[in-house]
Design a protein around this motif. Structure first.
Motif, short mmCIF file in Angstrom:
data_model
loop_
_atom_site.label_atom_id
_atom_site.label_comp_id
_atom_site.label_asym_id
_atom_site.label_seq_id
_atom_site.Cartn_x
_atom_site.Cartn_y
_atom_site.Cartn_z
N ASP A 1 -8.65 21.76 -23.46
CA ASP A 1 -8.50 22.68 -22.31
C ASP A 1 -8.06 21.81 -21.17
OD1 ASP A 1 -8.89 25.01 -23.74
OD2 ASP A 1 -10.84 25.14 -23.59
N CYS B 1 -1.82 31.28 -20.44
CA CYS B 1 -2.97 30.33 -20.09
C CYS B 1 -3.06 30.38 -18.40
CB CYS B 1 -2.75 29.12 -20.67
SG CYS B 1 -4.00 27.99 -20.23
N ASP C 1 -13.45 26.85 -17.68
CA ASP C 1 -12.54 27.11 -18.84
C ASP C 1 -11.46 27.87 -18.33
OD1 ASP C 1 -14.35 25.91 -20.75
OD2 ASP C 1 -15.36 27.96 -21.28
N ARG D 1 -8.53 37.88 -26.48
CA ARG D 1 -8.84 37.29 -25.02
C ARG D 1 -9.54 35.93 -25.04
NH1 ARG D 1 -10.30 40.74 -19.93
NH2 ARG D 1 -8.37 41.60 -20.50
N ASN D 2 -9.10 34.98 -24.40
CA ASN D 2 -9.85 33.49 -24.35
C ASN D 2 -9.74 32.63 -25.70
OD1 ASN D 2 -10.22 33.72 -21.43
ND2 ASN D 2 -11.90 34.82 -21.56
N LEU E 1 -8.61 30.52 -18.74
CA LEU E 1 -8.28 32.08 -19.23
C LEU E 1 -7.03 31.82 -20.11
CD1 LEU E 1 -8.95 34.11 -15.98
CD2 LEU E 1 -10.58 33.31 -17.69
N TYR E 2 -7.38 32.85 -21.45
CA TYR E 2 -6.29 32.93 -22.28
C TYR E 2 -5.91 34.35 -22.36
CZ TYR E 2 -6.66 27.84 -23.15
OH TYR E 2 -6.69 26.52 -23.26
N TYR E 3 -4.73 34.75 -22.32
CA TYR E 3 -4.31 36.36 -22.80
C TYR E 3 -3.29 36.51 -23.91
CZ TYR E 3 -6.61 37.12 -18.23
OH TYR E 3 -7.42 37.01 -17.01
#
Length: 246
Positions: free
Chosen positions: A78, A217, A224, A243-244, A226-228
Motif C-alpha cells: 500500500d 485507489c 490505509d 471495498r478496500n 481506500l479501494y473501490y
C-alpha cells in the motif's frame, strides 16, 4: 497501521501483564487486543517505511520482480501508492511497476511498461492466468492511470479509455477480460455515486474495451488507501463487499 509515534514505557508495562492472562475464555479477547496494540506500536513510522521503500526501489541491484513477490513487501504494498507522486520520476515509475507486479503476482505478466501521459503516470501490461495452460489462456490487458482527483473522472475518463483502446487488440473470447485501475493523488474520497455517474457516461466504451473491472485507489497519507471496485457484471456500479480489497 503505520506506527505513528512511540508508546510510553508505562503503557507497555500496563499491557504486558494483559497478554499473559491465563483464562482464555474469560480474558482471551483482552489478551489478543493487548498483543495487537504492542505489535502495532512497534511498526516503524510512515515516513521511515516510505523512505526505506524508496531506497529499495533505487538500489542499483534492484530485481523488481523479486521485490514485488517478496514477503517483506506484503505490508508495504500500500505504501507504493504514495510513491506514485514522488518528486523523483524514477521512483514514480518503479513504484507503479512494482505495485502492478505485486497485485498481479498470481498471473503471468507478459509485458509491462510505464510512461508519463499529460503529467500523470500510466502503466500498461498484458497478462494471462497462471493456472490455465498457455495454449488455452487468453491474453488480457490492464491499464493503470494516476489522476488528480476522482472528482474529475467525468472529464478525463474519455481520454483514458481512448489511450487504453489504442493498444488493446480485438480478442476472440466470451465476456470482458481487461482491467482498468485509477489512482487519485489528492487524498480525498469523493462520493461513490459521482464515480458511478462518470462510469455510466462511458459504459459503451468500457464494454467495447472488454473491461471486466474498474478499480479506484485513493491513497491517504499515513493511513490505509481506500479501494473501490466497479465490476462490469454490475453495470460498473460499486461492489460494496469488495471495498478496500485490492
Amino acid at each position: 497501521r503505520f506506527g505513528q509515534g512511540s508508546v510510553p514505557s508505562s503503557v507497555y508495562d500496563a499491557l504486558e501483564p494483559l497478554t499473559k492472562l491465563g483464562d482464555k475464555k474469560l480474558y482471551g479477547e483482552v489478551a489478543l487486543a493487548a498483543e495487537k496494540i504492542i505489535r502495532d506500536s512497534k511498526v516503524p513510522g510512515f515516513d521511515v517505511r516510505t523512505e526505506e521503500l524508496r531506497h529499495q526501489l533505487l538500489d542499483e541491484d534492484l530485481d523488481i520482480d523479486k521485490l514485488a513477490k517478496s514477503a517483506t513487501l506484503s505490508a508495504g504494498v500500500d505504501l507504493l501508492t504514495y510513491l506514485f507522486q514522488d518528486e523523483n520520476p524514477e521512483v514514480r515509475s518503479l513504484a507503479l511497476e512494482a505495485y502492478i507486479r505485486r497485485v498481479y503476482r498470481a498471473h503471468r505478466i507478459l509485458d509491462i511498461s510505464v510512461e508519463e501521459v499529460d503529467g500523470q503516470m500510466q502503466c500498461r501490461w498484458s497478462f494471462r492466468f497462471a493456472d490455465i495452460p498457455e495454449s488455452k489462456s487468453v491474453t488480457r490487458y490492464g491499464l493503470l492511470r494516476v489522476v488528480k482527483s476522482s472528482g474529475e473522472l467525468d472529464s478525463v475518463l474519455p481520454d483514458i479509455l481512448s489511450s487504453f483502446g489504442s493498444n488493446v487488440p480485438k480478442v476472440d473470447f466470451d465476456g470482458p477480460a481487461n482491467v482498468l485501475h485509477l489512482v487519485t493523488n489528492d487524498g480525498e474520497s469523493h462520493s461513490v455515486e459521482k464515480i458511478e455517474q462518470a462510469l455510466a457516461t462511458q459504459i459503451k466504451e468500457l464494454n467495447m474495451l472488454g473491461i471486466r473491472t474498474v478499480n479506484l485507489c485513493v491513497p491517504i497519507e499515513k493511513k490505509d488507501p481506500l479501494y473501490y471496485s466497479f465490476p462490469q457484471c454490475d453495470g460498473y456500479k460499486e461492489a460494496p463487499l469488495r471495498r478496500n480489497m485490492r
